[in-house]
Design a protein around this motif. Structure first.
Motif, PDB file in Angstrom:
ATOM      1  N   PRO A 166       0.813  -1.228   0.000  1.00 29.95           N
ATOM      2  CA  PRO A 166       0.000   0.000   0.000  1.00 29.95           C
ATOM      3  C   PRO A 166       0.843   1.273   0.000  1.00 29.95           C
ATOM      4  O   PRO A 166       0.439   2.291  -0.569  1.00 29.95           O
ATOM      5  N   GLN A 167       2.014   1.230   0.634  1.00 29.82           N
ATOM      6  CA  GLN A 167       2.874   2.405   0.661  1.00 29.82           C
ATOM      7  C   GLN A 167       3.366   2.754  -0.739  1.00 29.82           C
ATOM      8  O   GLN A 167       3.560   3.936  -1.057  1.00 29.82           O
ATOM      9  N   PHE A 168       3.580   1.742  -1.565  1.00 29.16           N
ATOM     10  CA  PHE A 168       4.005   1.994  -2.946  1.00 29.16           C
ATOM     11  C   PHE A 168       2.910   2.746  -3.692  1.00 29.16           C
ATOM     12  O   PHE A 168       3.185   3.720  -4.404  1.00 29.16           O
ATOM     13  N   ILE A 169       1.657   2.306  -3.529  1.00 33.88           N
ATOM     14  CA  ILE A 169       0.533   2.983  -4.188  1.00 33.88           C
ATOM     15  C   ILE A 169       0.434   4.423  -3.696  1.00 33.88           C
ATOM     16  O   ILE A 169       0.244   5.358  -4.475  1.00 33.88           O
ATOM     17  N   ALA A 170       0.571   4.599  -2.370  1.00 38.95           N
ATOM     18  CA  ALA A 170       0.471   5.944  -1.785  1.00 38.95           C
ATOM     19  C   ALA A 170       1.579   6.854  -2.304  1.00 38.95           C
ATOM     20  O   ALA A 170       1.348   8.032  -2.587  1.00 38.95           O
ATOM     21  N   ALA A 195      -3.537  10.964   2.439  1.00 38.61           N
ATOM     22  CA  ALA A 195      -3.862   9.560   2.210  1.00 38.61           C
ATOM     23  C   ALA A 195      -2.692   8.662   2.591  1.00 38.61           C
ATOM     24  O   ALA A 195      -2.875   7.587   3.179  1.00 38.61           O
ATOM     25  N   PHE A 196      -1.480   9.115   2.266  1.00 42.72           N
ATOM     26  CA  PHE A 196      -0.272   8.370   2.652  1.00 42.72           C
ATOM     27  C   PHE A 196      -0.211   8.233   4.181  1.00 42.72           C
ATOM     28  O   PHE A 196       0.003   7.127   4.711  1.00 42.72           O
ATOM     29  N   ASP A 197      -0.400   9.338   4.889  1.00 48.78           N
ATOM     30  CA  ASP A 197      -0.370   9.302   6.353  1.00 48.78           C
ATOM     31  C   ASP A 197      -1.469   8.402   6.905  1.00 48.78           C
ATOM     32  O   ASP A 197      -1.261   7.660   7.876  1.00 48.78           O
ATOM     33  N   ALA A 198      -2.655   8.456   6.297  1.00 47.08           N
ATOM     34  CA  ALA A 198      -3.779   7.652   6.777  1.00 47.08           C
ATOM     35  C   ALA A 198      -3.479   6.161   6.637  1.00 47.08           C
ATOM     36  O   ALA A 198      -3.777   5.367   7.542  1.00 47.08           O
ATOM     37  N   VAL A 199      -2.887   5.770   5.508  1.00 45.54           N
ATOM     38  CA  VAL A 199      -2.536   4.360   5.306  1.00 45.54           C
ATOM     39  C   VAL A 199      -1.540   3.901   6.363  1.00 45.54           C
ATOM     40  O   VAL A 199      -1.645   2.794   6.911  1.00 45.54           O
ATOM     41  N   MET A 200      -0.572   4.755   6.678  1.00 43.99           N
ATOM     42  CA  MET A 200       0.432   4.412   7.688  1.00 43.99           C
ATOM     43  C   MET A 200      -0.207   4.270   9.074  1.00 43.99           C
ATOM     44  O   MET A 200       0.232   3.461   9.892  1.00 43.99           O
ATOM     45  N   LYS A 201      -1.249   5.046   9.333  1.00 43.75           N
ATOM     46  CA  LYS A 201      -1.869   5.049  10.664  1.00 43.75           C
ATOM     47  C   LYS A 201      -2.873   3.912  10.843  1.00 43.75           C
ATOM     48  O   LYS A 201      -2.921   3.275  11.894  1.00 43.75           O
ATOM     49  N   ILE A 202      -3.714   3.687   9.830  1.00 46.28           N
ATOM     50  CA  ILE A 202      -4.812   2.738  10.027  1.00 46.28           C
ATOM     51  C   ILE A 202      -4.533   1.363   9.439  1.00 46.28           C
ATOM     52  O   ILE A 202      -5.237   0.406   9.755  1.00 46.28           O
ATOM     53  N   GLY A 203      -3.511   1.248   8.590  1.00 44.50           N
ATOM     54  CA  GLY A 203      -3.148  -0.062   8.055  1.00 44.50           C
ATOM     55  C   GLY A 203      -4.116  -0.574   7.003  1.00 44.50           C
ATOM     56  O   GLY A 203      -4.867   0.177   6.397  1.00 44.50           O
ATOM     57  N   LEU A 211      -6.931   5.719   0.052  1.00 45.59           N
ATOM     58  CA  LEU A 211      -6.235   5.635  -1.234  1.00 45.59           C
ATOM     59  C   LEU A 211      -7.215   5.834  -2.385  1.00 45.59           C
ATOM     60  O   LEU A 211      -6.912   6.513  -3.369  1.00 45.59           O
ATOM     61  N   ALA A 212      -8.403   5.240  -2.259  1.00 47.84           N
ATOM     62  CA  ALA A 212      -9.417   5.408  -3.299  1.00 47.84           C
ATOM     63  C   ALA A 212      -9.898   6.853  -3.362  1.00 47.84           C
ATOM     64  O   ALA A 212     -10.097   7.410  -4.456  1.00 47.84           O
ATOM     65  N   GLU A 213     -10.073   7.473  -2.205  1.00 50.57           N
ATOM     66  CA  GLU A 213     -10.505   8.873  -2.174  1.00 50.57           C
ATOM     67  C   GLU A 213      -9.499   9.764  -2.884  1.00 50.57           C
ATOM     68  O   GLU A 213      -9.857  10.618  -3.705  1.00 50.57           O
ATOM     69  N   ALA A 214      -8.220   9.556  -2.568  1.00 50.41           N
ATOM     70  CA  ALA A 214      -7.180  10.367  -3.196  1.00 50.41           C
ATOM     71  C   ALA A 214      -7.111  10.099  -4.698  1.00 50.41           C
ATOM     72  O   ALA A 214      -6.919  11.023  -5.502  1.00 50.41           O
ATOM     73  N   THR A 215      -7.271   8.842  -5.086  1.00 50.09           N
ATOM     74  CA  THR A 215      -7.218   8.480  -6.508  1.00 50.09           C
ATOM     75  C   THR A 215      -8.313   9.191  -7.299  1.00 50.09           C
ATOM     76  O   THR A 215      -8.060   9.771  -8.365  1.00 50.09           O
ATOM     77  N   VAL A 216      -9.536   9.164  -6.781  1.00 51.67           N
ATOM     78  CA  VAL A 216     -10.652   9.821  -7.466  1.00 51.67           C
ATOM     79  C   VAL A 216     -10.432  11.334  -7.508  1.00 51.67           C
ATOM     80  O   VAL A 216     -10.678  11.988  -8.530  1.00 51.67           O
ATOM     81  N   TYR A 217      -9.958  11.898  -6.386  1.00 53.38           N
ATOM     82  CA  TYR A 217      -9.733  13.347  -6.329  1.00 53.38           C
ATOM     83  C   TYR A 217      -8.692  13.776  -7.359  1.00 53.38           C
ATOM     84  O   TYR A 217      -8.873  14.770  -8.069  1.00 53.38           O
ATOM     85  N   LEU A 218      -7.592  13.029  -7.437  1.00 48.62           N
ATOM     86  CA  LEU A 218      -6.540  13.363  -8.395  1.00 48.62           C
ATOM     87  C   LEU A 218      -7.026  13.206  -9.829  1.00 48.62           C
ATOM     88  O   LEU A 218      -6.749  14.048 -10.689  1.00 48.62           O
ATOM     89  N   ALA A 219      -7.751  12.122 -10.096  1.00 52.78           N
ATOM     90  CA  ALA A 219      -8.201  11.871 -11.463  1.00 52.78           C
ATOM     91  C   ALA A 219      -9.198  12.930 -11.939  1.00 52.78           C
ATOM     92  O   ALA A 219      -9.233  13.272 -13.125  1.00 52.78           O
ATOM     93  N   THR A 220     -10.003  13.457 -11.015  1.00 53.88           N
ATOM     94  CA  THR A 220     -11.024  14.431 -11.400  1.00 53.88           C
ATOM     95  C   THR A 220     -10.540  15.873 -11.296  1.00 53.88           C
ATOM     96  O   THR A 220     -11.284  16.799 -11.617  1.00 53.88           O
ATOM     97  N   SER A 221      -9.309  16.085 -10.853  1.00 53.86           N
ATOM     98  CA  SER A 221      -8.766  17.436 -10.718  1.00 53.86           C
ATOM     99  C   SER A 221      -8.275  17.971 -12.056  1.00 53.86           C
ATOM    100  O   SER A 221      -7.896  17.192 -12.942  1.00 53.86           O
ATOM    101  N   PRO A 222      -8.256  19.308 -12.219  1.00 55.59           N
ATOM    102  CA  PRO A 222      -7.609  19.886 -13.408  1.00 55.59           C
ATOM    103  C   PRO A 222      -6.126  19.554 -13.395  1.00 55.59           C
ATOM    104  O   PRO A 222      -5.553  19.316 -12.325  1.00 55.59           O
ATOM    105  N   LYS A 223      -5.524  19.519 -14.555  1.00 59.75           N
ATOM    106  CA  LYS A 223      -4.153  19.029 -14.669  1.00 59.75           C
ATOM    107  C   LYS A 223      -3.185  20.128 -15.124  1.00 59.75           C
ATOM    108  O   LYS A 223      -3.540  20.998 -15.911  1.00 59.75           O
ATOM    109  N   SER A 224      -1.958  20.042 -14.603  1.00 52.83           N
ATOM    110  CA  SER A 224      -0.871  20.912 -15.054  1.00 52.83           C
ATOM    111  C   SER A 224       0.456  20.269 -14.668  1.00 52.83           C
ATOM    112  O   SER A 224       0.607  19.762 -13.560  1.00 52.83           O
TER     113      SER A 224
END
Length: 317
Positions: A166-170, A195-203, A211-224
């Motif tokens: 999971p840390q690799f994905i984060a 999300a990285f910190d959350a994975v480290m804390k809750i396992g 991780l899913a929340e961050a993935t969706v947020y990044l994918a739906t964000s404007p890009k630069s």
């Protein structure tokens, strides 16, 4: 073969003394040294198609001595084909497993439900050290960059089911937030890091949720990628121009001698000026007009660009 053992084969292969034949499930460019690979003819074996696998099932039922002793009917083959992953040997192993799980002296009716029950879990193809690993994480990042949250979630699910750390994905999410979203939405980096910190804390397995929340947020964000391109351009310039001297007015002057030599002389302390800004040269003399960061087409970056133009005028247009 180790790299030194492969080196020892070069002369014999070059002269034709040895005919080298090899097979690997990995990309040979990861395992075979380049000089040896250049002396070989490479053939890529593709995964079998659905039609190929269906033909293989029928052939096995008709020709295999053990299977011929049972009355077997394949009512559904979707699970057999899906779990085989295009691998003939895996398909035959699954078929054998399903048949052996059925009581002796009874007819065997193969259904998708029966196959799933026998296998217990989906044996997804995923090698954390091989080509599949790099292909799937590449698809994951490119789906985020391409603003497709559904594809991004799918490829992340493939990594999770394949046993990826999971840390690799984060870490990949944090990198993507800075490289692909950047200044178009600076909150993306905060979300990814959280999300990285959350994975480290809750396992695990709960860590999949942030991780899913961050993935969706990044994918739906404007890009630069303006920051990414900016640092690459700056690095290239730094390498090509060498150790250019720091302008005297920007140098630190902790000693009397340094002050006498002009270190720090003429420096304008920005906070002493209106708007906390004073125009002065910050780059070396040889690069005084160089530009590395260029705003891209997003509301957030356009706002930053307009501020730079307001402060610097034509220098930052």
């Amino acid at each position: 073969f180790s790299k030194s053992q492969q080196d020892s084969l070069l002369g014999a292969v070059e002269k034709g003394v040895v005919t080298l034949i090899g097979a690997t499930t990995e990309n040979p460019s990861f395992e075979v040294i380049r000089p040896l690979l250049s002396r070989c003819q490479l053939y890529v074996l593709q995964s079998l198609s659905k039609e190929d696998l269906e033909e293989l099932i029928q052939r096995a039922l008709k020709t295999d001595v053990i299977l011929q002793q049972r009355h077997i009917e394949v009512k559904e083959n979707a699970a057999l084909i899906r779990y085989s992953g295009g691998d003939a040997r895996k398909l035959l192993n699954i078929l054998e497993l399903v048949v052996e799980a059925s009581p002796l002296n009874t007819d065997v009716l193969i259904t998708d439900e029966m196959v799933v029950k026998c296998l217990q879990q989906n044996p997804l193809a995923y090698d954390k050290d091989g080509e599949m690993h790099y292909d799937i994480v590449s698809a994951f990042i490119k789906s985020i960059r391409g603003s497709d949250p559904d594809a991004a979630l799918y490829w992340m699910a493939r990594m999770i089911e394949g046993g990826e750390d999971p840390q690799f994905i984060a870490r990949r999410l944090v990198i993507s937030a800075a490289e692909d979203i950047g200044l178009a939405n600076p909150n993306a980096l905060l979300i990814a890091n959280a999300a990285f910190d959350a994975v480290m804390k809750i396992g695990w397995p709960e860590g999949r949720i942030p991780l899913a929340e961050a993935t969706v947020y990044l994918a739906t964000s404007p890009k630069s990628n303006s920051a990414y391109q900016g640092i690459n351009a700056a690095l290239e310039t730094a390498r090509s121009t060498g150790n250019l001297p720091v302008p005297l007015h920007l140098r630190n002057a902790p000693t009397k001698l340094m002050k006498q030599l002009g270190y720090g002389s003429g420096y304008k302390y920005s906070h002493n000026y209106e708007g906390h800004f004073a125009q002065q040269q910050y780059l070396p003399d040889e690069l005084k007009d160089a530009r590395f960061w260029f705003a891209q087409n997003s509301p957030a970056e356009e706002k930053l660009h307009q501020r730079m133009v307001q402060l610097w005028g034509d220098k930052k247009k």
